[in-house]
Design an enzyme around this catalytic site. Structure first.
Site, short mmCIF file in Angstrom:
data_model
loop_
_atom_site.label_atom_id
_atom_site.label_comp_id
_atom_site.label_asym_id
_atom_site.label_seq_id
_atom_site.Cartn_x
_atom_site.Cartn_y
_atom_site.Cartn_z
N LYS A 277 -13.57 19.73 -97.86
CA LYS A 277 -13.97 21.12 -97.76
C LYS A 277 -13.54 21.71 -96.42
CE LYS A 277 -18.26 20.68 -100.44
NZ LYS A 277 -17.98 21.71 -101.45
N ARG A 351 -20.24 16.90 -111.25
CA ARG A 351 -20.11 16.67 -112.70
C ARG A 351 -19.83 15.21 -113.01
NH1 ARG A 351 -15.23 20.86 -113.08
NH2 ARG A 351 -16.48 21.65 -111.34
#
Length: 497
Positions: A277, A351
């Protein structure tokens, strides 16, 4: 050295109902807005002269707080607006914040207040008022400074016996629900140098201890590897602090209705992994397990309320870090149950761990309904902003039930579509599915998760926006908000006839 974090759970103010006022406890007078725009002053407000009201600009709008006149028994005049549920919650929160600010400047002012309740205010409104009182002054700080006194207790004076008994019941329920929100905030706000997967698992076990019909198991990385939880192992593999799976089981003897499975993302810190990130905002990733925290707190609250519904809570806990053992774009991960995923972005890790837990819930634990909760996609925050959660579901009745639960909890949800043309993009050329199918990011993430639900009625709550706040509103303060904990409790409660 471990940071000296505040004790969990945070102590919240006590709110109780009484038949009469207490001597020497400062008074709060409730005010409302009237049709002509003037303020209506409630019981106990005889000292609030028209001249004083004009001088302070009293309107009665929700959340308006004014110090009472000098020499008066009235400490605060508090606006409740038109008296809608949101008005009561906001008013309670504003009072808590005003009282705490006053105590910081005058520690000897006293940490108790009392409110004479108008005769037309019902128990539900007072439950919302108590929720705001308990949560509006919430604060989480890691500091060596001595803490100023905080609001400790509020007495609601209700003269009629029947209404007092109804109010007592509403306050008990509000106490459990607000404690669930606060616990979610505590867990999500804890800094990640303290909060690794093992810490979060211990916190869940501690929260569930000694509650009737509730048990907690924690599975470590060795068990996860031996059982084939390849998604959790892959995401947690880059960290020196290994993953865990928290399994909460609430099994009341009188359970009726479906066996409900609640699954929450427990990423205790998210660097993004190899798909790292940007630095801006990465510090907020300590709250990337807010969905898992909501599940832990909700299951505890459900058990404390004694709801006669069987509930299983699963929280896959991992730290998504960068090292030589991190999983990579291009890897193929084999999940629990055998299905494989082509990895395309290691920053879409939530996920991957949820896929393992969802499969375990329907394949091994026999749940009838699945709801997962996660700070999953930045796209959801762009779509709905920071005060509304996204709801995806393969079942209309389930979606309606969850939307109603969110409204009841004061945590709004907006249903999003599961697009058929995007579903066609989920299969992979090299594996069963691909992690990040092309298309709208929140929708494709939900479609990916749907592949692991075994065809059960399922809903996915993407709370990436409302799980964190940078400003005050309603009962929310900056930091983790606790969003979804109350919604999950109200959802389970909706199955109680």
């Amino acid at each position: 050295m471990t940071a000296p974090t505040p004790p969990t759970p945070t102590r919240l103010p006590d709110v109780e109902v009484s038949a009469g006022p207490a001597a020497a406890v400062p008074v709060v007078v409730l005010t409302r807005t009237s049709a002509d725009g003037t303020a209506q002053i409630g019981p106990g407000g005889a000292d609030l002269a028209p001249e004083w009201a004009a001088a302070v600009g009293l309107t009665g709008k929700a959340g308006e707080t004014h110090r009472g006149p000098v020499g008066s028994t009235v400490r605060w005049a508090l606006g409740v607006g038109a008296g809608e549920p949101g008005n009561w919650r906001g008013a309670g929160a504003a009072l808590a914040r005003a009282a705490n600010s006053h105590l910081e400047n005058d520690p000897a002012a006293g940490d108790a207040l009392q409110v004479e309740v108008p005769a037309d205010v019902d128990a539900d409104a007072l439950g919302w008022f108590a929720t705001g009182l308990r949560l509006g002054g919430y604060r989480y700080t890691v500091t060596a400074a001595e803490q100023a006194p905080r609001l400790r207790s509020v007495r609601l004076v209700v003269s009629e016996r029947d209404r007092r008994e109804r109010t007592a019941g509403a306050l008990r329920r509000a106490a459990v629900l607000s404690s669930a929100t606060a616990l979610t905030r505590d867990l999500a706000n804890t800094p990640s140098n303290v909060k690794d997967p093992a810490w979060l698992a211990r916190a869940a076990t501690k929260a569930a201890a000694r509650i009737k019909d509730l048990s907690a198991q924690v599975h470590d990385e060795k068990w996860l590897a031996a059982q084939g939880f390849g998604g959790i192992i892959a995401v947690g593999g880059g960290s020196s602090r290994p993953p865990r799976l928290v399994h909460l089981s609430y099994e009341p003897a009188a359970a009726t209705g479906p066996h409900i499975g609640l699954v929450g993302k427990g990423i205790t810190f998210d660097t993004g992994g190899i798909s790292i990130k940007p630095a801006d905002g990465m510090h907020l990733m300590r709250t990337d397990m807010a969905g898992g925290a909501a599940v832990i707190a909700a299951v505890v609250a459900i058990a404390r309320l004694g709801l006669p519904v069987r509930v299983t809570g699963l929280v896959p806990c991992a730290e998504n870090h960068v090292s030589g053992s991190s999983y990579r774009p291009g890897d193929v991960v084999r999940h629990y149950g055998g299905k494989t995923t082509e990895i395309t972005n290691t920053d879409a890790e939530g996920r991957i761990v949820l896929a393992d837990a969802l499969t375990y819930a329907h394949q091994d634990l026999g749940v009838d309904v699945l709801v997962d909760t996660a700070t999953l996609t930045g796209a959801m925050k762009i779509a709905l902003g920071t005060r509304v959660g996204g709801l995806f579901s393969n079942d209309d009745a389930l979606a309606i039930r969850l939307t109603a639960a969110g409204a009841q909890a004061g945590e709004p949800l907006w249903r999003m579509p599961l697009l058929a043309h995007s579903a066609a993009e989920v299969p992979s050329d090299i594996a069963d599915v691909r992690q990040c199918p092309p298309g709208p990011g929140s929708i494709t993430a939900a479609l990916f998760l749907r592949e692991f639900t075994g065809g059960l009625p399922w809903a996915h709550l993407d709370i990436a926006g409302p799980a964190r706040a940078d400003r005050v509103y309603d009962d929310v303060v900056p930091g983790a908000t606790g969003f979804a904990a109350r919604t999950l409790v109200e959802f389970v409660a909706s199955y109680v006839s």
